[in-house]
Each structure stands twice: as structure tokens, then as C-alpha cells.
Design a protein around this motif. Structure first.
Motif, short mmCIF file in Angstrom:
data_model
loop_
_atom_site.label_atom_id
_atom_site.label_comp_id
_atom_site.label_asym_id
_atom_site.label_seq_id
_atom_site.Cartn_x
_atom_site.Cartn_y
_atom_site.Cartn_z
N GLU A 47 -0.36 2.95 -5.00
CA GLU A 47 -1.60 2.29 -5.41
C GLU A 47 -1.42 1.39 -6.62
O GLU A 47 -2.14 0.39 -6.79
N ASN B 236 -2.06 -9.53 -2.60
CA ASN B 236 -2.86 -8.32 -2.43
C ASN B 236 -2.79 -7.38 -3.64
O ASN B 236 -2.86 -6.17 -3.51
N ASN C 262 -2.94 -2.34 -6.25
CA ASN C 262 -3.28 -2.79 -4.90
C ASN C 262 -4.74 -3.22 -4.88
O ASN C 262 -5.63 -2.48 -5.33
N ASN D 33 -10.55 -2.38 -5.66
CA ASN D 33 -11.94 -2.65 -5.29
C ASN D 33 -12.68 -1.39 -4.87
O ASN D 33 -13.91 -1.33 -4.97
N ALA D 34 -11.94 -0.40 -4.40
CA ALA D 34 -12.57 0.84 -3.96
C ALA D 34 -12.84 1.81 -5.11
O ALA D 34 -13.58 2.78 -4.94
N ASP E 35 -7.05 -3.64 -2.59
CA ASP E 35 -8.00 -2.81 -1.85
C ASP E 35 -8.32 -1.53 -2.60
O ASP E 35 -9.48 -1.09 -2.66
N LYS E 36 -7.27 -0.91 -3.19
CA LYS E 36 -7.48 0.32 -3.95
C LYS E 36 -8.30 0.05 -5.21
O LYS E 36 -9.13 0.86 -5.62
N GLY F 121 0.78 -1.23 0.00
CA GLY F 121 0.00 0.00 0.00
C GLY F 121 0.81 1.28 0.00
O GLY F 121 0.24 2.37 0.10
#
Length: 362
Positions: free
Chosen positions: A92, A144, A250, A255-256, A252-253, A89
Motif C-alpha cells: 500500500e 497510480n 497507492n 483515496n479509500a 486507490d488505497k 498494489g
């Protein structure tokens, strides 16, 4: 390139344009700023340029609301640590070659190119439509990250050597800059592989720390100056028949991100990919002519070396597949797809290209 032009270039068509146009003009589109470290020095306007092209396309397709700042290798993290920066993280998104991270798991080699793997078109067809993206992203998920297509160099050269390579015995003890899986293959033949980032190769070759080095092809190799210290230039780069470059994002980034931004980012990667292939096809022939005019000695690897390398590569593939389920799964997917495609390529493509190449040389 304006947003409307980007839609045309990426082939989204009328239906796709209608889908993208509505959110593109919406006032509620969020402003997002990402950082993209790369594995490349800025002097390589093909590799680093591909990352810039991708970032620019994203900005122009979103009216500058989604901005990605690119960084050369070493500016945020060393060139061979891009994956780590995205995984944890720190950044990105990154632009790199998957096989640089072979030491983490041999399966990373397939996100770029496996030795004696398919050519550029077959490798891309596998990634895009043959299940490659899905099987790779399933593997990358444990780190990830997810992957996006972001470049391809085409078949690479076999590298620069201080002395001629006439037999397999000439590889024994040879300190050779080469990345990832291919280094393991050459080690089976007695060579001593060295993984060195692009910007650090010339000093090592100049000082004699290494005896030879491979990078990409004439255009980039000329820029890096290898011809000044190693006169013998070999082909083909059997370890990279058509290496893909990826953007790791990344998870998480990713998916957001709003769905529209995800689509734009993916299409921008495809645009950069097409640009890079065209750039190399335009620039490499001219660079090779300049190198030969300047005294570079061009050689094909002897058949003995090619056959020994092929045998060593296949043995290593089998060894790793026997103990690594991830490797086995991706290898079988790629091999099955590649074998099927080559049965077609030899019918028309190979015959036509061979005929035209003979007449072009005449």
C-alpha cells in the motif's frame, strides 16, 4: 509517542487537536494494516529509522487501529523496486527516493534532488508551499501513486574514491556508484555511472567492480564501511543539495482511507522528516571526526570539476526539458522558486552561517 504528544509535535494546535480528537476516540475507526517496503537496509537507522518513526506515529495517533509494518530493502521487493510494488498494489505504501526511478521518466528526479538544485530548506519549502507537491503528484498520478513528505538528508557528501580526483580528466572511465539523473551528468564528463542499492555498494567497492561510490554522509557512510576500501572522501555532493525522501502511496488505497487517517499519515510523514533532519545534523559531525581520526582523507572537489559538472548539469537539464513536457513543467516550477529563495538566503543565512563557521573552526 502518544496521540496527544503527536498532535503537539506536528504543530496542529488547539483547532487541529479538536478536529482530530473526535474521530480518534470514535469506536467506529476502522482497523487497517498496511505494508511499507523501503529502499534501505535496517542497519541505516536514519533512513530505515525514518520509515519506522513514521509508522510508529501513525499507530500511536490512531490507538493502533492504523498499523503500518516496515520492511527493509529486499525483504518484500528489491530496494530499487519500491515504487513498482506500490504502483501495482503489492504493497500500500513505500519509503524511497524518487530519483531511483529516473529510468522510467527523468521527471522522477525532482521528488528527491536535481543536480545543482536547492538546499534542504529551499527544496522542502518548494515541495510544501511552493507548488512542488501539487506538480509532482500530478505527475505521479500517471503511475497510480501519490506522494507524502517523509525525510530529508540535508546536503550530502561527494563520495569515496580509491584515487584522488584532481582534474576533470580523472573522471574519464571512472566506474562510480551514483543514482539517477546525476549519473547522466557524470557520464557527460566521461564517468561510468552505476546504480546500486545501499546494501550492495560495499561488496562492489571492495571487489573493485566500481572505483568509487556516494551514499549520503559521514554517519551512514561509516556504517556502510566505505572508508575501509576507498580512502579519499570528497565534498560537496552537488547532485544532492537537499534531497527529499518520499512515501509513495497507492492512489486507490489513499483515496479509500478515511480523511482522518489521511491527515494522520501526512502529519506522521512530516514528523519523520523533521526527525531525520535532526538525526543527521546530530550524528554527522561526530561520525566525520571519527573517520578523519581513522585516516580518511577529506577533499573538496576542485573548482575545475565543480564548474565542469555545473555546466554539464545545466546542459542536460535543457536537453531533457526540450523533449519532456513533464520534466520542463516541474523544472521551471522548482527553478523559479529556488532562484527567488536564494536571493533571500544570500542576504542573511549565507552571511551568518559563513561567519559562524569561521569562528567555530577557530
Amino acid at each position: 509517542m502518544k496521540r496527544r504528544d503527536f498532535i503537539k509535535v506536528t504543530g496542529l494546535g488547539a483547532a487541529g487537536a479538536a478536529t482530530l480528537a473526535a474521530p480518534a476516540i470514535a469506536q467506529s475507526m476502522p482497523e487497517i494494516k498496511w505494508r511499507m517496503p523501503t529502499s534501505w537496509p535496517k542497519s541505516l537507522d536514519t533512513l530505515y529509522g525514518g520509515a519506522e518513526v513514521m509508522a510508529k506515529a501513525v499507530a500511536e495517533a490512531t490507538d493502533n487501529k492504523f498499523q503500518i509494518q516496515t520492511f527493509a530493502g529486499g525483504e518484500i521487493v528489491p530496494g530499487l523496486q519500491v515504487l513498482d510494488a506500490v504502483q501495482n498494489g503489492t504493497c500500500e505504501i513505500g519509503h524511497t527516493a524518487s530519483y531511483y526511478y529516473f529510468g522510467k521518466d527523468p521527471t522522477f528526479t525532482f521528488g528527491s534532488s536535481v543536480p545543482f538544485g536547492p538546499n534542504m530548506r529551499i527544496n522542502q519549502a518548494w515541495y510544501m508551499l511552493g507548488g512542488g507537491k501539487e506538480v509532482l503528484n500530478e505527475f505521479y498520478k500517471s503511475y497510480n501513486v501519490t506522494s507524502l513528505l517523509a525525510g530529508n538528508t540535508g546536503c550530502q557528501m561527494g563520495g569515496w574514491f580509491r584515487k584522488e580526483i584532481k582534474t576533470v580528466a580523472d573522471l574519464n572511465g571512472l566506474k562510480f556508484r551514483i543514482g539517477g539523473f546525476a549519473g547522466k551528468v557524470l557520464a557527460k564528463l566521461g564517468a561510468v555511472p552505476q546504480q546500486i542499492a545501499g546494501g550492495d555498494i560495499y561488496p562492489a567497492l571492495e571487489k573493485g567492480t566500481i572505483d568509487g561510490a556516494e551514499w549520503v554522509g559521514p554517519y551512514d557512510d561509516e556504517k556502510l564501511g566505505f572508508y575501509k576500501v576507498a580512502p579519499h572522501y570528497y565534498y560537496p555532493g552537488w547532485w544532492e543539495g537537499g534531497p527529499i525522501l518520499l512515501s509513495f502511496v497507492n492512489l486507490d488505497k489513499w483515496n479509500a482511507l478515511p480523511k482522518y487517517y489521511q491527515n494522520v499519515l501526512e502529519q506522521a510523514g512530516h514528523y519523520a522528516n523533521n526527525w531525520m533532519m535532526a538525526k543527521y545534523d546530530q550524528a554527522n559531525p561526530q561520525a566525520l571526526r571519527r573517520l578523519l581520526a581513522g585516516g580518511t582523507k577529506l577533499h573538496a572537489f576542485p573548482p575545475e570539476v565543480m564548474e565542469a559538472s555545473f555546466k554539464a548539469a545545466k546542459a542536460l537539464h535543457s536537453e531533457i526539458a526540450g523533449t519532456n513536457e513533464n520534466f520542463k513543467k516541474v523544472y521551471e516550477s522548482l527553478t523559479n522558486f529556488s532562484n527567488n529563495d536564494y536571493s533571500w538566503f544570500q542576504v542573511a543565512e549565507l552571511a551568518y552561517d559563513s561567519f559562524m563557521a569561521r569562528h567555530a573552526q577557530g
